[in-house]
Design a protein around this motif. Structure first.
Motif, PDB file in Angstrom:
ATOM      1  N   GLN A  20      53.319  48.777  40.405  1.00 29.61           N
ATOM      2  CA  GLN A  20      53.781  48.195  41.663  1.00 29.61           C
ATOM      3  C   GLN A  20      52.772  48.430  42.783  1.00 29.61           C
ATOM      4  N   ARG A  21      51.671  49.107  42.509  1.00 31.53           N
ATOM      5  CA  ARG A  21      50.671  49.384  43.527  1.00 31.53           C
ATOM      6  C   ARG A  21      49.626  48.280  43.565  1.00 31.53           C
ATOM      7  N   LYS A  22      49.148  47.999  44.749  1.00 29.95           N
ATOM      8  CA  LYS A  22      48.170  46.943  44.961  1.00 29.95           C
ATOM      9  C   LYS A  22      46.839  47.272  44.272  1.00 29.95           C
ATOM     10  N   GLY A  23      46.411  48.497  44.325  1.00 25.37           N
ATOM     11  CA  GLY A  23      45.147  48.910  43.721  1.00 25.37           C
ATOM     12  C   GLY A  23      45.115  48.714  42.216  1.00 25.37           C
ATOM     13  N   PHE A  24      46.241  48.913  41.571  1.00 25.37           N
ATOM     14  CA  PHE A  24      46.327  48.718  40.122  1.00 25.37           C
ATOM     15  C   PHE A  24      46.003  47.277  39.762  1.00 25.37           C
ATOM     16  N   TRP A  25      46.566  46.330  40.487  1.00 25.13           N
ATOM     17  CA  TRP A  25      46.349  44.925  40.184  1.00 25.13           C
ATOM     18  C   TRP A  25      44.926  44.483  40.526  1.00 25.13           C
ATOM     19  N   ILE A  26      44.320  45.118  41.519  1.00 23.68           N
ATOM     20  CA  ILE A  26      42.922  44.814  41.825  1.00 23.68           C
ATOM     21  C   ILE A  26      42.029  45.250  40.673  1.00 23.68           C
ATOM     22  N   VAL A  27      42.292  46.426  40.121  1.00 28.52           N
ATOM     23  CA  VAL A  27      41.518  46.918  38.979  1.00 28.52           C
ATOM     24  C   VAL A  27      41.730  46.009  37.768  1.00 28.52           C
ATOM     25  N   VAL A  28      42.950  45.595  37.501  1.00 32.41           N
ATOM     26  CA  VAL A  28      43.235  44.704  36.369  1.00 32.41           C
ATOM     27  C   VAL A  28      42.506  43.377  36.545  1.00 32.41           C
ATOM     28  N   ALA A  29      42.543  42.808  37.752  1.00 33.54           N
ATOM     29  CA  ALA A  29      41.856  41.536  38.005  1.00 33.54           C
ATOM     30  C   ALA A  29      40.353  41.696  37.812  1.00 33.54           C
ATOM     31  N   GLY A  30      39.795  42.813  38.249  1.00 37.83           N
ATOM     32  CA  GLY A  30      38.368  43.065  38.061  1.00 37.83           C
ATOM     33  C   GLY A  30      37.985  43.136  36.598  1.00 37.83           C
ATOM     34  N   LEU A  31      38.804  43.792  35.799  1.00 36.48           N
ATOM     35  CA  LEU A  31      38.528  43.878  34.362  1.00 36.48           C
ATOM     36  C   LEU A  31      38.612  42.515  33.687  1.00 36.48           C
ATOM     37  N   VAL A  32      39.547  41.698  34.124  1.00 35.35           N
ATOM     38  CA  VAL A  32      39.671  40.346  33.559  1.00 35.35           C
ATOM     39  C   VAL A  32      38.427  39.525  33.887  1.00 35.35           C
ATOM     40  N   VAL A  33      37.948  39.625  35.114  1.00 34.14           N
ATOM     41  CA  VAL A  33      36.751  38.870  35.512  1.00 34.14           C
ATOM     42  C   VAL A  33      35.537  39.344  34.727  1.00 34.14           C
ATOM     43  N   VAL A  34      35.372  40.647  34.595  1.00 35.94           N
ATOM     44  CA  VAL A  34      34.240  41.179  33.839  1.00 35.94           C
ATOM     45  C   VAL A  34      34.314  40.722  32.379  1.00 35.94           C
ATOM     46  N   GLY A  35      35.486  40.743  31.792  1.00 34.97           N
ATOM     47  CA  GLY A  35      35.640  40.281  30.413  1.00 34.97           C
ATOM     48  C   GLY A  35      35.337  38.810  30.251  1.00 34.97           C
ATOM     49  N   ALA A  36      35.753  37.993  31.215  1.00 33.09           N
ATOM     50  CA  ALA A  36      35.487  36.551  31.138  1.00 33.09           C
ATOM     51  C   ALA A  36      33.997  36.265  31.254  1.00 33.09           C
ATOM     52  N   VAL A  37      33.324  36.968  32.145  1.00 32.78           N
ATOM     53  CA  VAL A  37      31.883  36.762  32.300  1.00 32.78           C
ATOM     54  C   VAL A  37      31.153  37.210  31.042  1.00 32.78           C
ATOM     55  N   ALA A  38      31.535  38.336  30.485  1.00 35.61           N
ATOM     56  CA  ALA A  38      30.893  38.816  29.264  1.00 35.61           C
ATOM     57  C   ALA A  38      31.121  37.847  28.111  1.00 35.61           C
TER      58      ALA A  38
END
Length: 167
Positions: A20-38
């Motif tokens: 439910q924390r905002k920071g958690f979802w920012i980290v998840v979104a960052g990992l998704v972007v890094v995975g998509a680029v890779a």
């Protein structure tokens, strides 16, 4: 009696759960972007786990003939020695310089054939949209430049469209 003079402790705010924390979802979104680029930069990952064929190199070593007393001096060349010298100089470059016909092939397979034969490849979208070819196994070759059979070329351009489109 001590309890009467001390005020009750202030209620503690309930902590939010991690998801439910905002920071958690920012980290998840960052990992998704890094995975998509890779995934986008590594076209071969997970598509077809065949190893790319490597060019073979053949090294021929000739040993000098041991001179005998009946042999002529080393400065003279005999007719038998000349063909042996020509046989040791291999000409695989002339065989690899012929451009194969890759029109109609899967884009990825065409790239493999051309790279295997030593060509550098330019890949272009054959449609007027000018798209980038990212997942090359989902494309087919419509035309190539230079034409099949050409010799003395280093680079071949292939023009492709997606598999469900027509050339």
């Amino acid at each position: 009696m001590n309890d009467l003079h001390n005020p009750p402790p202030a209620p503690q705010p309930k902590s939010k759960k991690v998801y439910q924390r905002k920071g958690f979802w920012i980290v998840v979104a960052g990992l998704v972007v890094v995975g998509a680029v890779a995934n986008a930069t590594n076209e071969d990952a997970g598509v077809d786990n065949e190893a790319a064929p490597q060019p073979t190199v053949t090294v021929t070593k000739t040993s000098p003939a041991t001179p005998t007393t009946a042999d002529p001096p080393a400065t003279e060349t005999t007719p038998e020695a000349t063909p042996a010298a020509e046989q040791t100089s291999a000409k695989p470059a002339a065989e690899a310089a012929v451009v194969p016909d890759v029109v109609g092939m899967n884009h990825r397979a065409a790239m493999g054939v051309l790279h295997e034969r030593g060509f550098m490849v330019n890949e272009e979208d054959a449609s007027p949209e000018g798209r980038m070819i990212i997942l090359n196994s989902g494309w087919k070759v419509c035309r190539q430049d230079p034409a099949p059979g050409a010799t003395d070329v280093l680079r071949v351009a292939i023009y492709s469209v997606k598999n469900d489109e027509s050339c």
